[in-house]
Write a protein that holds these residues in place. Structure first.
Motif, PDB file in Angstrom:
ATOM      1  N   GLU A   1      46.675  45.523  24.785  1.00 43.76           N
ATOM      2  CA  GLU A   1      47.926  45.560  25.885  1.00 43.76           C
ATOM      3  C   GLU A   1      47.384  46.329  27.181  1.00 43.76           C
ATOM      4  OE1 GLU A   1      51.803  46.480  24.420  1.00 43.76           O
ATOM      5  OE2 GLU A   1      50.903  46.390  22.630  1.00 43.76           O
ATOM      6  N   MET A   2      46.052  46.700  27.122  1.00 46.71           N
ATOM      7  CA  MET A   2      45.584  47.288  28.422  1.00 46.71           C
ATOM      8  C   MET A   2      45.344  46.484  29.804  1.00 46.71           C
ATOM      9  SD  MET A   2      42.793  50.706  28.533  1.00 46.71           S
ATOM     10  CE  MET A   2      41.624  49.257  28.503  1.00 46.71           C
ATOM     11  N   THR A   3      45.756  46.600  30.716  1.00 51.81           N
ATOM     12  CA  THR A   3      45.161  45.946  31.873  1.00 51.81           C
ATOM     13  C   THR A   3      44.298  46.731  32.878  1.00 51.81           C
ATOM     14  OG1 THR A   3      47.210  46.593  33.160  1.00 51.81           O
ATOM     15  CG2 THR A   3      47.166  44.588  31.775  1.00 51.81           C
ATOM     16  N   ASP A   4      43.718  45.936  33.879  1.00 51.10           N
ATOM     17  CA  ASP A   4      42.883  46.792  34.846  1.00 51.10           C
ATOM     18  C   ASP A   4      43.165  46.277  36.408  1.00 51.10           C
ATOM     19  OD1 ASP A   4      41.298  48.097  32.877  1.00 51.10           O
ATOM     20  OD2 ASP A   4      40.077  46.310  32.453  1.00 51.10           O
ATOM     21  N   VAL A   5      43.293  47.383  37.352  1.00 58.29           N
ATOM     22  CA  VAL A   5      43.454  46.782  38.490  1.00 58.29           C
ATOM     23  C   VAL A   5      42.591  47.614  39.533  1.00 58.29           C
ATOM     24  CG1 VAL A   5      46.031  46.667  38.267  1.00 58.29           C
ATOM     25  CG2 VAL A   5      44.984  49.032  38.894  1.00 58.29           C
ATOM     26  N   ASP A   6      42.432  46.756  40.916  1.00 58.36           N
ATOM     27  CA  ASP A   6      41.289  47.453  41.626  1.00 58.36           C
ATOM     28  C   ASP A   6      42.007  48.463  42.520  1.00 58.36           C
ATOM     29  OD1 ASP A   6      42.671  46.191  43.336  1.00 58.36           O
ATOM     30  OD2 ASP A   6      41.331  44.734  43.777  1.00 58.36           O
ATOM     31  N   ALA A   7      41.220  48.955  43.528  1.00 60.63           N
ATOM     32  CA  ALA A   7      41.973  50.135  44.357  1.00 60.63           C
ATOM     33  C   ALA A   7      43.140  49.569  45.241  1.00 60.63           C
ATOM     34  CB  ALA A   7      40.800  50.513  45.406  1.00 60.63           C
ATOM     35  N   ASP A   8      43.393  48.319  45.382  1.00 62.91           N
ATOM     36  CA  ASP A   8      44.234  47.807  45.911  1.00 62.91           C
ATOM     37  C   ASP A   8      45.656  47.275  45.190  1.00 62.91           C
ATOM     38  OD1 ASP A   8      43.052  47.858  48.743  1.00 62.91           O
ATOM     39  OD2 ASP A   8      42.199  45.998  48.182  1.00 62.91           O
ATOM     40  N   GLY A   9      45.399  47.506  43.816  1.00 61.29           N
ATOM     41  CA  GLY A   9      46.434  47.241  43.028  1.00 61.29           C
ATOM     42  C   GLY A   9      46.387  45.708  42.233  1.00 61.29           C
ATOM     43  N   ASN A  10      45.409  45.074  42.719  1.00 58.21           N
ATOM     44  CA  ASN A  10      45.120  43.725  42.169  1.00 58.21           C
ATOM     45  C   ASN A  10      44.732  43.765  40.744  1.00 58.21           C
ATOM     46  OD1 ASN A  10      45.600  42.580  44.947  1.00 58.21           O
ATOM     47  ND2 ASN A  10      43.714  43.249  45.322  1.00 58.21           N
ATOM     48  N   ASP A  11      45.033  42.769  39.926  1.00 59.89           N
ATOM     49  CA  ASP A  11      44.767  42.555  38.589  1.00 59.89           C
ATOM     50  C   ASP A  11      43.538  42.239  38.575  1.00 59.89           C
ATOM     51  OD1 ASP A  11      44.692  42.344  35.813  1.00 59.89           O
ATOM     52  OD2 ASP A  11      46.621  41.185  35.583  1.00 59.89           O
TER      53      ASP A  11
ATOM     54  N   THR B   1      41.998  42.259  35.250  1.00 55.94           N
ATOM     55  CA  THR B   1      41.661  42.527  33.929  1.00 55.94           C
ATOM     56  C   THR B   1      40.822  41.303  33.442  1.00 55.94           C
ATOM     57  OG1 THR B   1      43.838  43.154  33.661  1.00 55.94           O
ATOM     58  CG2 THR B   1      42.961  42.470  31.614  1.00 55.94           C
ATOM     59  N   ASP B   2      39.923  41.837  32.460  1.00 59.72           N
ATOM     60  CA  ASP B   2      39.051  40.753  31.945  1.00 59.72           C
ATOM     61  C   ASP B   2      39.350  40.578  30.481  1.00 59.72           C
ATOM     62  OD1 ASP B   2      37.009  39.495  30.497  1.00 59.72           O
ATOM     63  OD2 ASP B   2      35.070  40.732  31.054  1.00 59.72           O
ATOM     64  N   PRO B   3      39.870  39.423  30.095  1.00 57.16           N
ATOM     65  CA  PRO B   3      40.509  39.248  28.768  1.00 57.16           C
ATOM     66  C   PRO B   3      39.562  39.648  27.580  1.00 57.16           C
ATOM     67  CG  PRO B   3      40.929  37.524  30.077  1.00 57.16           C
ATOM     68  CD  PRO B   3      40.037  38.362  30.888  1.00 57.16           C
ATOM     69  N   ALA B   4      38.397  39.643  27.949  1.00 60.74           N
ATOM     70  CA  ALA B   4      37.305  40.136  26.869  1.00 60.74           C
ATOM     71  C   ALA B   4      37.268  41.602  26.678  1.00 60.74           C
ATOM     72  CB  ALA B   4      35.774  39.840  27.325  1.00 60.74           C
ATOM     73  N   THR B   5      38.029  42.163  27.552  1.00 57.07           N
ATOM     74  CA  THR B   5      38.182  44.012  27.231  1.00 57.07           C
ATOM     75  C   THR B   5      39.278  44.177  26.391  1.00 57.07           C
ATOM     76  OG1 THR B   5      39.093  44.406  29.300  1.00 57.07           O
ATOM     77  CG2 THR B   5      36.654  44.285  29.084  1.00 57.07           C
TER      78      THR B   5
ATOM     79  N   TRP C   1      33.775  44.860  17.146  1.00 53.19           N
ATOM     80  CA  TRP C   1      34.660  44.431  18.067  1.00 53.19           C
ATOM     81  C   TRP C   1      35.504  43.441  17.295  1.00 53.19           C
ATOM     82  CZ3 TRP C   1      29.811  45.877  19.375  1.00 53.19           C
ATOM     83  CH2 TRP C   1      29.742  46.541  20.415  1.00 53.19           C
ATOM     84  N   ASP C   2      36.870  43.600  17.250  1.00 53.73           N
ATOM     85  CA  ASP C   2      37.865  42.704  16.883  1.00 53.73           C
ATOM     86  C   ASP C   2      37.691  42.788  15.384  1.00 53.73           C
ATOM     87  OD1 ASP C   2      39.318  42.417  19.186  1.00 53.73           O
ATOM     88  OD2 ASP C   2      37.991  40.596  19.699  1.00 53.73           O
ATOM     89  N   GLU C   3      37.327  43.572  14.593  1.00 59.08           N
ATOM     90  CA  GLU C   3      36.905  43.924  13.204  1.00 59.08           C
ATOM     91  C   GLU C   3      37.936  44.819  12.600  1.00 59.08           C
ATOM     92  OE1 GLU C   3      33.282  43.601  11.910  1.00 59.08           O
ATOM     93  OE2 GLU C   3      32.654  41.584  13.082  1.00 59.08           O
ATOM     94  N   CYS C   4      38.379  45.871  13.315  1.00 60.95           N
ATOM     95  CA  CYS C   4      39.114  47.059  12.945  1.00 60.95           C
ATOM     96  C   CYS C   4      40.503  46.942  12.945  1.00 60.95           C
ATOM     97  CB  CYS C   4      38.408  48.255  13.445  1.00 60.95           C
ATOM     98  SG  CYS C   4      38.768  48.463  15.053  1.00 60.95           S
TER      99      CYS C   4
END
Length: 228
Positions: free
Chosen positions: A175-185, A187-191, A219-222
């Protein structure tokens, strides 16, 4: 975007139908039976009771020390950091390792979530792991992650000589997302995944446990253990 660089002392009871009050000096039957001494017996009973109380107090103290850590007490909802499971029946040493591990984990997530608190990481990590955290922090360029993150701790081990500990965790970043310094999304779905980690810890100069190495196991096994 997260950069990741577990006697009861028994009194001896005299059993029998009855105890003959025979003098130890009696020569009848050649028996050498000591004279019944109620004061001595009371003293023995008191000593046994004291030993039992001491053992019980020691066990309760250990249980109390281990019981201060729970998934709820380790969670920081304000930060968006949730501990959803921990091993059962941790002893005092394991409980301390777990508490210090979570202190490390929270400190690093606080950096990735807020960009603040990098100086606090030196209090909970050391060695190459600390160097990698510093390096990743210097490359953030205003980017940050948005919580939540959920953590399930499946194993806490401490070597017999107390010089090394290992924590096995499952970190849920779905459920975690990432943004840049300007607040733009950005997010890399792979992460947005679940990663199993093994974290090694060693005692610091003041007896605290410091994280010094962290390895991704899968990854994605636990599972975080919410269904346990």
């Amino acid at each position: 975007m997260r950069k990741r660089a577990g006697a009861v002392v028994g009194a001896v009871l005299l059993a029998g139908a009855s105890l003959m009050a025979c003098s130890s000096g009696s020569d009848e039957g050649g028996l050498d039976i000591p004279t019944f001494d109620p004061e001595a017996m009371a003293s023995e009973d008191a000593a046994a009771s004291a030993a039992a109380a001491e053992a019980s107090a020691s066990a309760e103290a250990s249980a109390s020390a281990a019981g201060v850590v729970s998934a709820e007490s380790l969670t920081d909802a304000e930060l968006g950091y949730y501990v959803v499971s921990i091993p059962e029946d941790l002893d005092e040493a394991q409980a301390q390792v777990l508490a210090d591990y979570v202190a490390y984990d929270k400190a690093t997530w606080r950096v990735w979530f807020t960009g603040e608190g990098i100086d606090d990481v030196a209090l909970v990590a050391t060695g190459d792991l600390l160097d990698r955290i510093y390096e990743n922090y210097s490359n953030l360029n205003g980017e940050h992650s948005n919580p939540p993150v959920s953590v399930g701790i499946s194993e806490v081990t401490v070597t017999d000589d107390g010089t090394l500990a290992n924590i096995t965790t499952c970190v849920d970043r779905t459920e975690m997302t990432d943004v840049d310094a300007d607040g733009n999304d950005i997010t890399d779905p792979a992460t947005q995944n679940r990663v199993e980690y093994s974290t090694q810890m060693a005692p610091g100069s003041e007896g605290e446990w410091l994280a010094y190495e962290e390895t991704a196991l899968s990854w994605d096994e636990c599972t975080t253990g919410e269904d346990r």
